[in-house]
Motif scaffolding. Structure first.
Motif, PDB file in Angstrom:
ATOM      1  N   THR A 190      33.262  27.161  85.347  1.00 17.00           N
ATOM      2  CA  THR A 190      33.313  28.522  85.904  1.00 17.00           C
ATOM      3  C   THR A 190      34.724  29.036  85.648  1.00 17.00           C
ATOM      4  O   THR A 190      35.597  28.954  86.519  1.00 17.00           O
ATOM      5  N   SER A 200      28.377  30.206  87.252  1.00 14.91           N
ATOM      6  CA  SER A 200      29.167  31.082  86.387  1.00 14.91           C
ATOM      7  C   SER A 200      28.264  31.956  85.535  1.00 14.91           C
ATOM      8  O   SER A 200      27.383  31.448  84.844  1.00 14.91           O
ATOM      9  N   CYS A 246      33.897  34.365  90.475  1.00 15.06           N
ATOM     10  CA  CYS A 246      32.898  34.825  89.520  1.00 15.06           C
ATOM     11  C   CYS A 246      31.700  35.439  90.240  1.00 15.06           C
ATOM     12  O   CYS A 246      31.390  35.091  91.380  1.00 15.06           O
ATOM     13  N   THR A 262      39.102  36.562  87.159  1.00 17.55           N
ATOM     14  CA  THR A 262      37.824  37.203  86.861  1.00 17.55           C
ATOM     15  C   THR A 262      38.025  38.377  85.913  1.00 17.55           C
ATOM     16  O   THR A 262      39.151  38.694  85.525  1.00 17.55           O
TER      17      THR A 262
END
Length: 580
Positions: free
Chosen positions: A58, A91, A128, A200
């Motif tokens: 992720t 993710s 995420c 992110t």
């Protein structure tokens, strides 16, 4: 605000495991002491679970282990006992068929981790797209004092002097390659600029939107949403969050105290003001469902319809999250909403104060990033909720990311039965399509894909792109990335795989879209529509076992949040029987 803090000291939930000197208590406490914890840490001080969605797979959350150390420091400083717990991490950029299929599984897993272990409070470490809603859903289901801290966005990307928005420019550059305006080598060169730091997406994509939703709901400390991942102030925010959760446990300040109907109305209006992702619709509906709050698509239209989009960020505008933070971030937006009577000012936050007290004195440091209302990107932002015979339970469109000339449009349907059919046909020069047509994608909803993947923003056919056309009306039961743009109708409900009207649209049918009047209409008679629906049979095989079977069997429609039907409503955090 009507919240009244509980009396302190009092017996905490964790004392059911660690309090006293019975055989069972020593069983729990004694084994944990093998980590080197002194006996007095089990004396009744708050035990705080740091629920960490870190994973090497992720990438948006890849720095959360480091950030967790700051949360721990804050908890120790406030007299708590921190325990870090790794939890399910979905993710969007690695999970197949889509991370959305696993949002509910993650929420279930985290809920049971919270309920089944000795936690008095929880810090939700998220980033995420799906990690934020899944942990908020779990916290809503258990109603243990909880607070979110997000990982923050990446730094700005730059390619040949141009800002590069993660996701947004991926779609843009990909279309340019298909149109012959960019070489594959240049595309690969641009790739290096898209993700130049941890964090992110740096656009107002779903991750940044959900970070903003957590703050607007009151579930994160003020200012949390926009701090870049690598900024030292993100670490300070994590440490302050650790301090705050200890007091929340002492006060017994729970998610149900904070996430009220008024708080959700604030979040919906905030989503309109920031030009937030359409994905926020299904996530907020699902979180509200876990709390037993009656939130509907009609609330989205009622609360968001007259909200101006004032945050000038991609994909709707030109800047990125880094500039949003420097301008003052979400508190400035909330203050603007408060000054136009669009904010429920008394809504309680995890800080123990009202949301208005948190933001009333902030300053906007850049009015080209956070615009005055009279210079808004669109005066009616928010999420448009469309209904009609093609979407009896609703569909959504993001006006700030759409083309104005297509908001009222009638066109001939070009139908793709599923995503594989789309991929097989879209590059065919013989495909009977032009820019006046409406692209229709079926069987990509919660049951159909399965999981409701981000494929609704179908790339345009090369034959149209080569004309210089960059947008067409697209309709599906799928989602699209919050970083994407275009006149894209999404979440059409009921979905095709459940026998909704979308399932029986045929090539050549005329469809009318009228966003100002919130209408989506298939131009056939009621009798013809009824006849087609009566003759419809499912075209996709259902899974025979495993989580995919569970999901397809129990997932609800996008119009209610696409949660699993047996997970609706708060189940509380009651301590179960000790089996030892």
């Amino acid at each position: 605000m009507t919240f009244k803090p509980a009396q302190w000291p009092r017996k905490l939930r964790s004392q059911e495991w660690y309090g006293g000197n019975s055989r069972d208590t020593i069983y729990h406490r004694g084994w944990l002491k093998n980590q080197g914890y002194p006996h007095d840490l089990f004396d009744g001080r708050p035990i705080i679970g740091i629920l960490n969605t870190w994973s090497d797979l992720t990438p948006c959350n890849g720095h959360l282990r480091e950030l967790a150390e700051k949360v721990k420091a804050g908890i120790w400083e406030a007299g708590g006992f921190p325990v870090e717990v790794p939890v399910f991490s979905a993710s969007e950029n690695t999970f197949r068929p889509t991370a959305m299929m696993y949002r509910n599984l993650a929420a279930l897993a985290v809920e049971e981790a919270m309920r089944g272990q000795p936690m008095d409070g929880a810090v939700l470490m998220v980033g995420c797209d799906k990690t934020t809603p899944s942990l908020l859903m779990a916290a809503a289901s258990t109603d243990i004092p909880s607070i979110a801290v997000t990982g923050g966005p990446m730094l700005n990307g730059y390619f040949r002097g141009e800002r590069v928005g993660s996701g947004t420019h991926l779609w843009k550059f990909s279309e340019m390659v298909k149109a012959g305006e960019m070489t594959q080598e240049e595309f690969l060169e641009a790739e290096a600029s898209m993700s130049r730091s941890t964090g992110t997406c740096n656009t107002m994509g779903t991750a940044s939107t959900m970070a903003s939703m957590a703050e607007a709901l009151g579930m994160a400390l003020s200012g949390n949403a926009a701090i870049p991942a690598v900024d030292s102030r993100r670490r300070v925010m994590a440490q302050m969050t650790g301090r705050r959760i200890v007091q929340m446990v002492k006060d017994d300040l729970k998610p149900s105290d904070v996430m009220t109907k008024e708080a959700f109305e604030n979040a919906i209006r905030t989503n309109g003001a920031i030009g937030g992702s359409t994905n926020a619709v299904v996530h907020l509906l699902a979180i509200a469902g876990r709390l037993g709050i009656d939130l509907t698509l009609d609330d989205w239209d009622r609360c968001g319809r007259d909200v101006a989009t004032i945050v000038n960020l991609m994909p709707s505008g030109k800047y990125l999250m880094e500039e949003f933070f420097y301008a003052g971030g979400l508190p400035v937006v909330l203050k603007r909403l408060g000054k136009t009577v669009l904010l429920n000012k008394d809504a309680l936050t995890v800080a123990g104060t009202s949301i208005w007290d948190d933001v009333k004195d902030v300053v906007n440091w850049n009015e080209d990033v956070i615009l005055p209302v009279e210079k808004a990107l669109t005066q009616q932002g928010g999420i448009a909720v469309l209904k009609g015979n093609l979407a009896p339970k609703g569909a959504v469109l993001k006006p700030s990311a759409a083309s104005a000339h297509l908001l009222v449009h009638t066109g001939r349907a070009v139908v793709f039965e599923d995503i594989d059919d789309y991929k097989a046909k879209i590059n065919d020069e013989d495909l009977d399509i032009d820019e006046t047509c409406i692209m229709v994608l079926k069987n990509c909803g919660p049951k159909g894909y399965p999981g409701m993947a981000e494929v609704g923003n179908m790339g345009l056919p090369p034959k149209v792109l080569k004309k210089g056309i960059t947008d067409m009306v697209r309709i599906s039961d799928a989602r699209m990335s919050g970083t994407a743009y275009g006149t894209v109708v999404l979440h059409t409900s009921p979905e095709a795989a459940a026998g909704g009207p979308l399932a029986v649209v045929q090539n050549g049918d005329m469809i009318s879209l009228d966003v100002p009047n919130r209408s989506l209409h298939l131009q056939i008679s009621d009798e013809e529509l009824a006849s087609r629906l009566a003759a419809w049979t499912p075209t996709h095989e259902r899974a025979a076992s495993g989580y995919e079977w569970l999901h397809q069997t129990h997932v609800e429609g996008a119009d209610t949040g696409a949660d699993l039907d047996f997970l609706k409503g708060s189940r509380g955090s009651a301590v179960g029987k000790d089996s030892h």
